[in-house]
Every structure is written in C-alpha cells, then in structure tokens.
Write a protein that holds these residues in place. Structure first.
Motif, mmCIF file in Angstrom:
data_model
loop_
_atom_site.group_PDB
_atom_site.id
_atom_site.type_symbol
_atom_site.label_atom_id
_atom_site.label_comp_id
_atom_site.label_asym_id
_atom_site.label_seq_id
_atom_site.Cartn_x
_atom_site.Cartn_y
_atom_site.Cartn_z
ATOM 1 N N SER A 109 -0.933 13.760 -1.014
ATOM 2 C CA SER A 109 -0.862 13.850 -2.461
ATOM 3 C C SER A 109 0.162 14.930 -2.773
ATOM 4 O O SER A 109 0.041 16.054 -2.288
ATOM 5 C CB SER A 109 -2.248 14.224 -3.009
ATOM 6 N N GLU A 166 1.957 12.043 -6.896
ATOM 7 C CA GLU A 166 2.275 10.877 -6.077
ATOM 8 C C GLU A 166 1.231 10.827 -4.981
ATOM 9 O O GLU A 166 1.090 11.784 -4.209
ATOM 10 C CB GLU A 166 3.666 11.003 -5.476
ATOM 11 N N GLU A 222 -0.516 8.698 -1.777
ATOM 12 C CA GLU A 222 -0.370 7.646 -0.778
ATOM 13 C C GLU A 222 -1.357 7.895 0.348
ATOM 14 O O GLU A 222 -1.266 8.915 1.039
ATOM 15 C CB GLU A 222 1.042 7.633 -0.199
ATOM 16 N N SER A 276 -3.956 5.680 3.454
ATOM 17 C CA SER A 276 -4.232 4.409 4.124
ATOM 18 C C SER A 276 -5.453 4.568 5.020
ATOM 19 O O SER A 276 -5.861 5.681 5.359
ATOM 20 C CB SER A 276 -3.017 3.940 4.932
ATOM 21 N N ARG A 320 -4.085 0.199 2.071
ATOM 22 C CA ARG A 320 -3.351 1.329 1.500
ATOM 23 C C ARG A 320 -3.678 1.478 0.026
ATOM 24 O O ARG A 320 -3.926 0.493 -0.663
ATOM 25 C CB ARG A 320 -1.834 1.095 1.592
ATOM 26 N N GLU A 344 -1.596 3.309 -3.089
ATOM 27 C CA GLU A 344 -0.422 4.017 -3.580
ATOM 28 C C GLU A 344 -0.558 4.091 -5.091
ATOM 29 O O GLU A 344 -0.731 3.062 -5.755
ATOM 30 C CB GLU A 344 0.859 3.284 -3.204
ATOM 31 N N SER A 376 -1.826 2.275 -10.559
ATOM 32 C CA SER A 376 -1.829 1.774 -9.191
ATOM 33 C C SER A 376 -0.527 1.036 -8.958
ATOM 34 O O SER A 376 -0.121 0.199 -9.772
ATOM 35 C CB SER A 376 -3.012 0.824 -8.972
#
Length: 193
Positions: free
Chosen positions: A75, A89, A91, A93, A98, A100, A120
């Motif tokens: 993050s 931002e 991201e 997984s 995932r 994002e 999203s």
C-alpha cells in the motif's frame, strides 16, 4: 449526464489525477503548516509505502459460514495538494487472486472531515464515499452503499498502532447501524527505505 457516463468520467478524472501525482514525485512539506489542528493533516503519518496483510470475508452479510481470504502486498500513500488530499495505491494477491484498488481521500475544510472514495481496478467504479475523521488516534468513517440490491451502512476504521504499524477495518450493517459485521481487516507495516 447519465450515471454510466458520469462514472466513466469520474474514473477517467481520478486516473488522470493519480498519473499526475505519480509522475510529480511530490515531496512532503517541512513547514509549520503540518501542525494544523483542524484535521487537515490527519493522514500525514501514513505517507509512504507499507507491507499489507489483508483478510477479506468471502461472503459478507450472508448466512454462509465465515470464510476468510488472505492476501499480501503493498500500500503506497502519496500526498496531493499540500496534503489536503492523498491517494492510496493498493496491490495485494493471494490464493484467491489479486486486489488492485485506489483510495482517494479529500479533506473537506468547511466540515473539518475527510471523505474516502475507493475504486477497484477490476471494474473501474467508484464506491460511495465514507466520511469522518480521527478522534483519540482512531479514524472513524461512515457512509451508505449497496450490497447487491440491498442498502447497507459502511463503517471504516483506521487505527495507528505505532509509527510503523496501522490497522484498517471495514464493516457492513444491514440493520441501519445497530449491528456490524467486519469483512475487511488489513494490517500494514511501514517499509523503510
């Protein structure tokens, strides 16, 4: 404007804003303005990059047994407009796939509160904002949304555990805020560079 066109326009403007910020490499101000007491600097502590461990409830507000999905990633929080706004931002997984996403946070000086709007990258749609602020080290933000066709209340909590650790929780309520079910827990640890 039609709602679909307005959403597309909002996403395009939001994406352009994020690109400008990412390209600018905005530096943190070092002036005395960082001591503003009205809440405008509530997120200053979070600027930087964090390692995120996330648990997401697979089927919130359902009768099915609780199944939690786990994700890890980063993050990154960047300031905008002399820290009157910032963008996250996100991201992560895991075995389930995932996530994002972006989170645009805007300070509303007339109300002395923040609005947090998520998008999203999977569907490119903005969620309705949650609004609030920090008190005694905990940020509380509330809003209205829908889960499917059902209207719900949303609560988002941010707790600064220490200088290098933060906790984020999202909960939904289907009964107007009488009871809450937590469906998102993220624990972030600062990445020192």
């Amino acid at each position: 404007m039609t709602i679909p066109f307005r959403r597309i326009l909002n996403v395009a403007l939001f994406a352009a804003l994020v690109c400008v910020v990412a390209a600018s490499g905005v530096a943190a101000p070092t002036s005395a303005s960082s001591t503003v007491a009205d809440g405008q600097r509530d997120f200053d502590w979070e600027i930087g990059t964090w390692r995120s461990s996330v648990q997401v409830l697979a089927d919130p507000l359902s009768d099915s047994p609780d199944e939690w999905l786990e994700f890890t990633g980063t993050s990154t929080v960047r300031p905008l407009m002399d820290r009157q706004a910032n963008v996250v931002e996100f991201e992560v997984s895991g075995p389930a796939g995932r996530i994002e996403a972006l989170n645009l946070r805007l300070y509303e000086p007339q109300a002395q509160r923040w609005s947090l709007t998520f998008v999203s990258m999977r569907d490119g749609l903005l969620t309705p904002a949650v609004r609030g602020g920090f008190r005694d080290g905990v940020g509380e933000f509330y809003g209205d949304d829908k889960l499917g066709d059902r209207p719900i209340k949303v609560r988002f909590l941010i707790t600064r555990v220490s200088q290098d650790e933060a906790r984020f929780e999202q909960a939904f309520s289907a009964d107007g805020g009488t009871t809450w079910e937590t469906n998102w827990i993220a624990v972030d640890h600062r990445i020192r560079r």
